[in-house]
Design an enzyme around this catalytic site. Structure first.
Site, short mmCIF file in Angstrom:
data_model
loop_
_atom_site.label_atom_id
_atom_site.label_comp_id
_atom_site.label_asym_id
_atom_site.label_seq_id
_atom_site.Cartn_x
_atom_site.Cartn_y
_atom_site.Cartn_z
N LYS A 1 -36.71 -16.53 -91.38
CA LYS A 1 -35.73 -17.18 -92.27
C LYS A 1 -34.33 -17.05 -91.68
O LYS A 1 -33.60 -18.02 -91.58
CB LYS A 1 -35.80 -16.53 -93.65
CG LYS A 1 -34.88 -17.13 -94.67
CD LYS A 1 -35.13 -16.52 -96.04
CE LYS A 1 -34.05 -17.00 -97.02
NZ LYS A 1 -34.20 -16.42 -98.35
N GLU B 1 -37.29 -7.38 -84.88
CA GLU B 1 -38.68 -7.41 -84.42
C GLU B 1 -39.05 -8.80 -83.91
O GLU B 1 -39.60 -8.97 -82.83
CB GLU B 1 -39.64 -7.02 -85.56
CG GLU B 1 -39.54 -5.58 -86.01
CD GLU B 1 -38.51 -5.37 -87.11
OE1 GLU B 1 -37.59 -6.21 -87.26
OE2 GLU B 1 -38.60 -4.34 -87.81
N GLY C 1 -38.20 -14.61 -98.66
CA GLY C 1 -39.18 -14.42 -97.59
C GLY C 1 -40.59 -14.17 -98.13
O GLY C 1 -41.56 -14.76 -97.66
N ARG C 2 -40.69 -13.31 -99.12
CA ARG C 2 -42.03 -12.95 -99.64
C ARG C 2 -42.62 -14.02 -100.55
O ARG C 2 -43.71 -13.85 -101.07
CB ARG C 2 -41.96 -11.59 -100.34
CG ARG C 2 -40.89 -11.48 -101.40
CD ARG C 2 -40.64 -10.04 -101.81
NE ARG C 2 -39.53 -9.89 -102.73
CZ ARG C 2 -38.26 -9.75 -102.37
NH1 ARG C 2 -37.93 -9.75 -101.10
NH2 ARG C 2 -37.31 -9.60 -103.27
N GLU D 1 -41.37 -5.08 -102.63
CA GLU D 1 -40.04 -5.49 -102.20
C GLU D 1 -39.31 -6.18 -103.36
O GLU D 1 -38.09 -6.14 -103.47
CB GLU D 1 -40.11 -6.41 -100.98
CG GLU D 1 -38.83 -6.41 -100.15
CD GLU D 1 -38.96 -7.15 -98.82
OE1 GLU D 1 -39.00 -8.39 -98.84
OE2 GLU D 1 -38.99 -6.51 -97.77
N HIS E 1 -66.54 3.54 -100.08
CA HIS E 1 -67.03 4.64 -99.24
C HIS E 1 -65.87 5.44 -98.65
O HIS E 1 -66.04 6.15 -97.67
CB HIS E 1 -67.92 4.08 -98.14
CG HIS E 1 -69.12 3.38 -98.71
ND1 HIS E 1 -70.28 4.04 -99.03
CD2 HIS E 1 -69.29 2.08 -99.08
CE1 HIS E 1 -71.14 3.17 -99.56
NE2 HIS E 1 -70.55 1.98 -99.61
N LYS F 1 -32.48 -0.45 -91.14
CA LYS F 1 -32.22 -1.41 -90.05
C LYS F 1 -30.92 -1.04 -89.35
O LYS F 1 -30.83 -1.03 -88.12
CB LYS F 1 -32.08 -2.83 -90.61
CG LYS F 1 -33.35 -3.51 -91.03
CD LYS F 1 -33.01 -4.97 -91.36
CE LYS F 1 -34.10 -5.65 -92.16
NZ LYS F 1 -33.71 -6.97 -92.64
#
Ligand code: F6P
Length: 539
Positions: free
Chosen positions: A206, A212, A267-268, A353, A384, A504
């Site tokens: 965005k 990253e 973003g999410r 978030e 399990h 950040k």
């Protein structure tokens, strides 16, 4: 603004909690034999069974009153109308416009955002079709065989989750990879067996500034150029999805190969925007449209259904009931579908978030517990591993079970075995096994305490006929609006994420310190770790 906890509706809910807190699910089912078919709700293809919760009709009435008092419906309407409800960033919150049908209208600041959405969708479809039909070729003239999405957070988790979820609808002749971590091994492993001549990178960000993503994008460009030897290859092997056209151009991607979206898409909440380009390349534009229609169906249900039968609101309110009355800290999401393996990770960002906040929209301490810790993985694997703790541990863990009736490609009796497990777990959690039942099995008395299941562990079960683009869209919109409902009740801003900034910034400060020999200037722990890292790296 007074918080919901200061309202008469909250007082009534709290008093009711005192009266029902000790009631066991066994009692509730014994008192109401029809409970399993009446504490249910449906919207579109989704069936929600919420009967295995520690609540009765009064609880729902009181929770609905809380929702109304908190203004959930008016905030919802404000969102759908494009009001700037993301107050800390002064933005509208309009992911619902991303799936508004073609031809409908939503004017925000004088612009019809639905028309803009469909313009981008059309460009995406034209591009996806060219790639899928072999008309878009790479620098050497070869067709594209691998799509690599580079992004992180909302620019990764959604398309990654949905591309896996809808693998049965994908063009299997192409390979789809997702690179997110700044750890170079993520990029290396994703591209190790790929050919630069047939690989297309989608740089999805965005902001187009995320450390990253930009680091991976630069490595991808170097990898492509090393294989193809010519700067002009970038135009054929890189496209971008972003709101930042300038930064895209500065990276060297032709603006003609950029697919935009808008600051009113968080973003999410973005994988049904151009951020879903990798997904559209996989499943094709028609299936992508079906997914948008599924989202829209749930949007309309959320917008119009009364609180008491509104699936997202019910799920949000049940979460508030456990989080704020019973003190539950987490929510387990357990999809019984391997295709939904990435759903818990996706929902972690969506929920945590959004609602990991401790101040109200006005900036005052929120004064009550907010968003849950979301966790889980695809069933039956978790059975399990950690289900032991849910069954016999000391913690209260409300759980969402998600099941799909028909397998995409049935083999043998796998599906019945899977669904039998999906149905057995909520039953075991709710009703457990009493000491008398254990004794009746002839278990030795000293063993009995270990074999007793207390039960009374609450869960919802969501069932859908099959996992399709449409049902996936419905499911994701259900959770989006559940998160919205809870944020509205707590009066927090579910649409910013300032909490990710500090880490950040500190990372940016530490980067040069790792290279330098000068004394680092942090706390004694961080300083010692920096020195140890320098030392280890040099060995
Ligand atoms: O981690 C914070 C965050 O801003 C997320 O909200 C977002 O989804 C992610 O980073 C990626 O951001 P971008 O799409 O701008 O690269």
């Amino acid at each position: 603004m007074a918080g919901i906890a200061d309202s008469a509706e909250w007082d009534a809910l709290s008093a009711h909690y005192e009266s029902i807190a000790e009631t066991d699910l066994r009692d509730l089912f014994a008192a109401d034999p029809d409970r399993g078919s009446t504490f249910v709700a449906e919207a579109g293809d989704l069936y929600l069974d919420y009967s295995k919760h520690r609540l009765n009709r009064d609880t729902i009435t009181l929770l609905a009153a809380v929702a109304r008092r908190a203004g959930v419906e008016s905030l919802r309407d404000a969102m759908f109308e494009g009001e700037r409800i993301n107050v800390t960033e002064d933005r509208s919150v309009l992911h619902v416009a991303l799936r508004a049908p073609r031809g409908t209208e939503l004017i925000v600041d004088g612009v019809d955002v639905v028309a803009e959405v469909h313009e981008v969708l059309d460009r995406m479809a034209a591009f996806a079709n060219r790639v899928r039909h072999g008309e878009w070729t790479g620098h050497t003239g070869r067709t594209i065989e691998a799509i690599v999405n580079i992004g992180i957070g909302g620019s990764d988790l959604g398309p990654r989750m949905a591309t896996t979820a809808l693998a049965a609808f994908a063009d299997r002749s192409m390979t789809y990879r997702f690179v997110s971590n700044v750890d170079g091994s993520d990029f290396l492993e994703a591209t190790r067996d790929l050919d630069p001549a047939t690989t297309l990178f989608i740089v999805a960000s965005k902001t187009f500034t995320t450390l990253e993503t930009m680091t991976n994008a630069h490595s991808a460009r170097a990898w492509s150029l090393a294989g193809l030897g010519d700067e002009s290859a970038v135009a054929k092997h890189f496209v971008a999805v972003s709101t930042n056209a300038e930064a895209v151009a500065a990276f060297g991607i032709d603006p003609a190969n950029m697919f935009g979206f808008w600051d009113w898409v968080g973003g999410r909440y973005s994988f049904d925007s151009a951020i879903g380009l990798s997904l559209m390349l996989a499943i094709g534009p028609d299936h992508f449209d079906d997914m948008l229609a599924g989202f829209h169906l749930m949007d309309e249900h959320f917008r119009t259904a009364p609180v008491e039968s509104n699936l997202p609101m019910l799920m949000g309110l049940i979460g508030v009931w456990y989080g704020n009355c019973f003190g539950a800290e987490t929510l387990a999401v357990l999809p019984y579908s391997q295709y939904l393996a990435h759903l818990p990770a996706y929902l972690q960002q969506l929920d945590m978030e959004s609602n990991g906040k401790s101040v109200t929209r006005e900036g005052a301490p929120v004064g009550m517990s907010t968003g849950p810790i979301v966790w889980g993985q695809a069933g039956t694997n978790g059975q399990h591993a950690y289900y032991q703790l849910i069954h016999q541990g000391t913690k209260l863990i409300p759980t969402d079970f998600i099941g799909v009736a028909r397998a995409a490609e049935p083999i043998g009796d796998h599906q019945d075995l899977l669904v039998a497990n999906l149905l057995a777990q909520p039953e075991a959690l709710a009703f457990g096994k009493t000491a008398a039942e254990v004794a009746a099995e002839g278990i030795a008395p000293e063993q009995a305490p270990h074999r007793v299941f207390a039960g009374n562990h609450p869960s919802s079960t969501i069932l859908m006929p099959e996992l399709t683009p449409s049902t996936l869209g419905q499911l994701i919109a259900l959770y989006e609006h559940k998160v919205f409902t809870q944020g509205a009740i707590w009066n927090i801003n579910s649409f910013d994420q300032w909490g990710v900034e500090l880490g950040k910034q500190l990372a940016q400060r530490i980067v040069p310190e790792l290279e330098s020999a000068a004394d680092p200037a942090h706390d004694s722990s961080t300083n010692a770790l920096i020195r140890r890292y320098r030392e280890l790296r040099a060995r």
